[in-house]
Design a protein around this motif. Sequence first.
Motif, PDB file in Angstrom:
ATOM      1  N   ALA A  15       0.807  -1.232   0.000  1.00  0.00           N
ATOM      2  CA  ALA A  15       0.000   0.000   0.000  1.00  0.00           C
ATOM      3  C   ALA A  15       0.835   1.274   0.000  1.00  0.00           C
ATOM      4  O   ALA A  15       0.283   2.364  -0.156  1.00  0.00           O
ATOM      5  N   TYR A  95       7.122  -9.153  -9.315  1.00  0.00           N
ATOM      6  CA  TYR A  95       6.570 -10.388  -8.763  1.00  0.00           C
ATOM      7  C   TYR A  95       7.576 -11.529  -8.903  1.00  0.00           C
ATOM      8  O   TYR A  95       7.617 -12.424  -8.066  1.00  0.00           O
ATOM      9  N   LEU A 116      -1.119  -7.541 -10.141  1.00  0.00           N
ATOM     10  CA  LEU A 116      -0.957  -6.726 -11.355  1.00  0.00           C
ATOM     11  C   LEU A 116       0.136  -7.265 -12.254  1.00  0.00           C
ATOM     12  O   LEU A 116       0.670  -6.534 -13.070  1.00  0.00           O
ATOM     13  N   GLY A 188       8.381   0.812 -10.612  1.00  0.00           N
ATOM     14  CA  GLY A 188       8.012  -0.577 -10.316  1.00  0.00           C
ATOM     15  C   GLY A 188       7.735  -1.353 -11.593  1.00  0.00           C
ATOM     16  O   GLY A 188       8.134  -2.513 -11.737  1.00  0.00           O
ATOM     17  N   GLY A 362      -2.362   2.554 -16.933  1.00  0.00           N
ATOM     18  CA  GLY A 362      -1.522   1.717 -16.060  1.00  0.00           C
ATOM     19  C   GLY A 362      -1.651   2.047 -14.590  1.00  0.00           C
ATOM     20  O   GLY A 362      -1.182   1.281 -13.744  1.00  0.00           O
TER      21      GLY A 362
HETATM   22  N1  LIG Z   1      -0.523  -4.542 -15.086  1.00  0.00           N
HETATM   23  C1  LIG Z   1      -0.511  -3.252 -15.010  1.00  0.00           C
HETATM   24  O1  LIG Z   1      -1.231  -2.626 -15.711  1.00  0.00           O
HETATM   25  C2  LIG Z   1       0.377  -2.601 -13.979  1.00  0.00           C
HETATM   26  C3  LIG Z   1       0.263  -1.252 -13.719  1.00  0.00           C
HETATM   27  C4  LIG Z   1       1.044  -0.673 -12.707  1.00  0.00           C
HETATM   28  C5  LIG Z   1       1.936  -1.464 -12.004  1.00  0.00           C
HETATM   29  N2  LIG Z   1       2.046  -2.782 -12.303  1.00  0.00           N
HETATM   30  C6  LIG Z   1       2.944  -3.665 -11.551  1.00  0.00           C
HETATM   31  O2  LIG Z   1       2.700  -3.484 -10.168  1.00  0.00           O
HETATM   32  C7  LIG Z   1       3.912  -3.669  -9.456  1.00  0.00           C
HETATM   33  C8  LIG Z   1       4.119  -2.477  -8.523  1.00  0.00           C
HETATM   34  O3  LIG Z   1       4.365  -1.308  -9.272  1.00  0.00           O
HETATM   35  P1  LIG Z   1       4.568   0.075  -8.527  1.00  0.00           P
HETATM   36  O4  LIG Z   1       4.860   1.072  -9.556  1.00  0.00           O
HETATM   37  O5  LIG Z   1       3.462   0.301  -7.567  1.00  0.00           O
HETATM   38  O6  LIG Z   1       5.921  -0.259  -7.698  1.00  0.00           O
HETATM   39  P2  LIG Z   1       6.526   0.516  -6.434  1.00  0.00           P
HETATM   40  O7  LIG Z   1       6.012   1.902  -6.382  1.00  0.00           O
HETATM   41  O8  LIG Z   1       7.983   0.277  -6.481  1.00  0.00           O
HETATM   42  O9  LIG Z   1       5.880  -0.270  -5.186  1.00  0.00           O
HETATM   43  C9  LIG Z   1       6.349  -1.512  -4.758  1.00  0.00           C
HETATM   44  C10 LIG Z   1       5.730  -1.852  -3.431  1.00  0.00           C
HETATM   45  O10 LIG Z   1       6.332  -3.074  -2.980  1.00  0.00           O
HETATM   46  C11 LIG Z   1       6.763  -2.904  -1.642  1.00  0.00           C
HETATM   47  N3  LIG Z   1       7.874  -3.798  -1.324  1.00  0.00           N
HETATM   48  C12 LIG Z   1       9.095  -3.847  -1.926  1.00  0.00           C
HETATM   49  N4  LIG Z   1       9.842  -4.801  -1.323  1.00  0.00           N
HETATM   50  C13 LIG Z   1       9.075  -5.346  -0.338  1.00  0.00           C
HETATM   51  C14 LIG Z   1       9.281  -6.354   0.624  1.00  0.00           C
HETATM   52  N5  LIG Z   1      10.449  -7.011   0.712  1.00  0.00           N
HETATM   53  N6  LIG Z   1       8.269  -6.676   1.458  1.00  0.00           N
HETATM   54  C15 LIG Z   1       7.080  -6.025   1.400  1.00  0.00           C
HETATM   55  N7  LIG Z   1       6.838  -5.036   0.518  1.00  0.00           N
HETATM   56  C16 LIG Z   1       7.818  -4.701  -0.338  1.00  0.00           C
HETATM   57  C17 LIG Z   1       7.173  -1.444  -1.559  1.00  0.00           C
HETATM   58  O11 LIG Z   1       7.241  -1.076  -0.183  1.00  0.00           O
HETATM   59  P3  LIG Z   1       8.144   0.157   0.346  1.00  0.00           P
HETATM   60  O12 LIG Z   1       7.331   1.394   0.130  1.00  0.00           O
HETATM   61  O13 LIG Z   1       8.335  -0.179   1.780  1.00  0.00           O
HETATM   62  O14 LIG Z   1       9.413   0.163  -0.461  1.00  0.00           O
HETATM   63  C18 LIG Z   1       6.016  -0.810  -2.311  1.00  0.00           C
HETATM   64  O15 LIG Z   1       4.876  -0.733  -1.490  1.00  0.00           O
HETATM   65  C19 LIG Z   1       5.009  -3.846 -10.489  1.00  0.00           C
HETATM   66  O16 LIG Z   1       5.291  -5.217 -10.611  1.00  0.00           O
HETATM   67  C20 LIG Z   1       4.397  -3.316 -11.769  1.00  0.00           C
HETATM   68  O17 LIG Z   1       4.910  -3.932 -12.932  1.00  0.00           O
HETATM   69  C21 LIG Z   1       1.288  -3.350 -13.271  1.00  0.00           C
END
Ligand SMILES: NC(=O)c1ccc[n+]([C@@H]2O[C@H](COP(=O)([O-])OP(=O)(O)OC[C@H]3O[C@@H](n4cnc5c(N)ncnc54)[C@H](OP(=O)(O)O)[C@@H]3O)[C@@H](O)[C@H]2O)c1
Length: 423
Positions: A15, A95, A116, A188, A362
Amino acid sequence: MSLTDRPYDVVVWGATGVAGQLVADHLTGQYTPEELSLALGGRNEERLRRVETRLVDGTREWDDLPLVLGDATDPASLRELARSTRVVCTTVGPYTTYGTPLVEACVEAGTDYCDLTGEVTWIREMIDRYHDEAVETGARIVHSCGFDSIPADLGNLLVQSFATDEFDAPCELVRIYLEAGSGGVSGGTMASAVAMYEAASTDPIARQTLRNPYSLAPRGERAGVDPGEQRRPKRDPLRDVWTAPSPMAPVNERVVRRSNAVLGYPWGREFRCSEVVPTGRGLGGAAAASAIAVGLGLGDVAMSIGPVREGLSRFVFPEPGEGPTNAQMDAGHFTVRVFGRGTAPDGPFVVASEISADRDPGYGATAQMLGEAAMCLAREEIDSPVPGGVLTPASGIGAPLAERLREVGLTVAVAEWTDTQSD
Ligand SMILES: NC(=O)c1ccc[n+]([C@@H]2O[C@H](COP(=O)([O-])OP(=O)(O)OC[C@H]3O[C@@H](n4cnc5c(N)ncnc54)[C@H](OP(=O)(O)O)[C@@H]3O)[C@@H](O)[C@H]2O)c1
């Protein structure tokens, strides 16, 4: 603990991230605490608390939100998370790096799950490792509940249901058109793309997954008539337009083929599906299709070379945690249309669906799609004969998701396409 005794309906895991915050925004904006028992999950209490404060300050209904602490690398904390809720809605990516222990925990606890991911190499690993056990425990592990692959997978489901109801026949040929789209990208997402290319550079099974158009089908059924993604500009077989390869085809096509397989081949064993970007008619259309094909080809080559990939990650792509600006998200929009051709006793027919939104595909729209997928799972609004497993949006949830997306403002439509209509 039985499902009904669990304290939460949905935990948004991740979150504090770009996508996770948007999902939490969507759920707290759309539902009240009386309608939804929601918790925020992550690894850092202080960051989670800041997100909670922002959410509570931004709504009148929510006074507080419970926090669930854990770490993607600590399986015991994930088991506790999975046992505390009916649904885990996770945005913790890549993932490939962080996802597996959470899927294992949800499968073990019979907890529904949505994410996602577009990382096909990882999805295949989850299918091979956990599908059978998830069927036994009844856990619905529903991957790809964002822009990849809900518009494609649900768009095809709508087309097929309409064709079956109206013409008593499925569509044997389906084309997914990424018609329009504008939006930003987060660190991410780029980290996840890098993780998938890295997996492919070291792991022969990952390489084979990216080569085989049927790699997400059940084991023993990974072959069929589809040749794989379009790689060059081509005239379209259903519409009078030129088409270019789509960057999302490698994920979306495989997800749709998995839906067909998991649902027991309702659209036939000869079902063909491909995703493209339509670029218009004449020379302009051909030139635009060529430009997109060349651009995607160069991108693919660059990401396949380790040092280039590393350089892009370090110096060009946004950092994890960085996302598109509010202005980029506000200006975003997308339209995905799915056309299906079938043959009824009195002749051929074409059906078309459209899923579109005036939001960044996205992030803004993805947050709505993932949030509503979680709501369908939490409320058991499922229209699928499949009791559990590693599933797709169409096979794991089905038509109720279309209804919920309409209710939150996306355009979700389907109708017969006639010769009098033009592009
Ligand atoms: N399919 C689609 O259309 C779509 C669209 C958007 C995103 N995505 C996918 O969604 C994923 C997230 O993207 P995002 O941009 O939101 O990434 P992000 O901003 O980097 O967020 C990643 C999240 O994971 C947490 N995290 C990282 N390491 C962790 C750990 N060891 N234990 C628990 N939590 C951890 C982070 O926590 P901290 O804040 O503590 O670092 C943060 O909350 C990616 O895989 C992306 O490809 C897909």
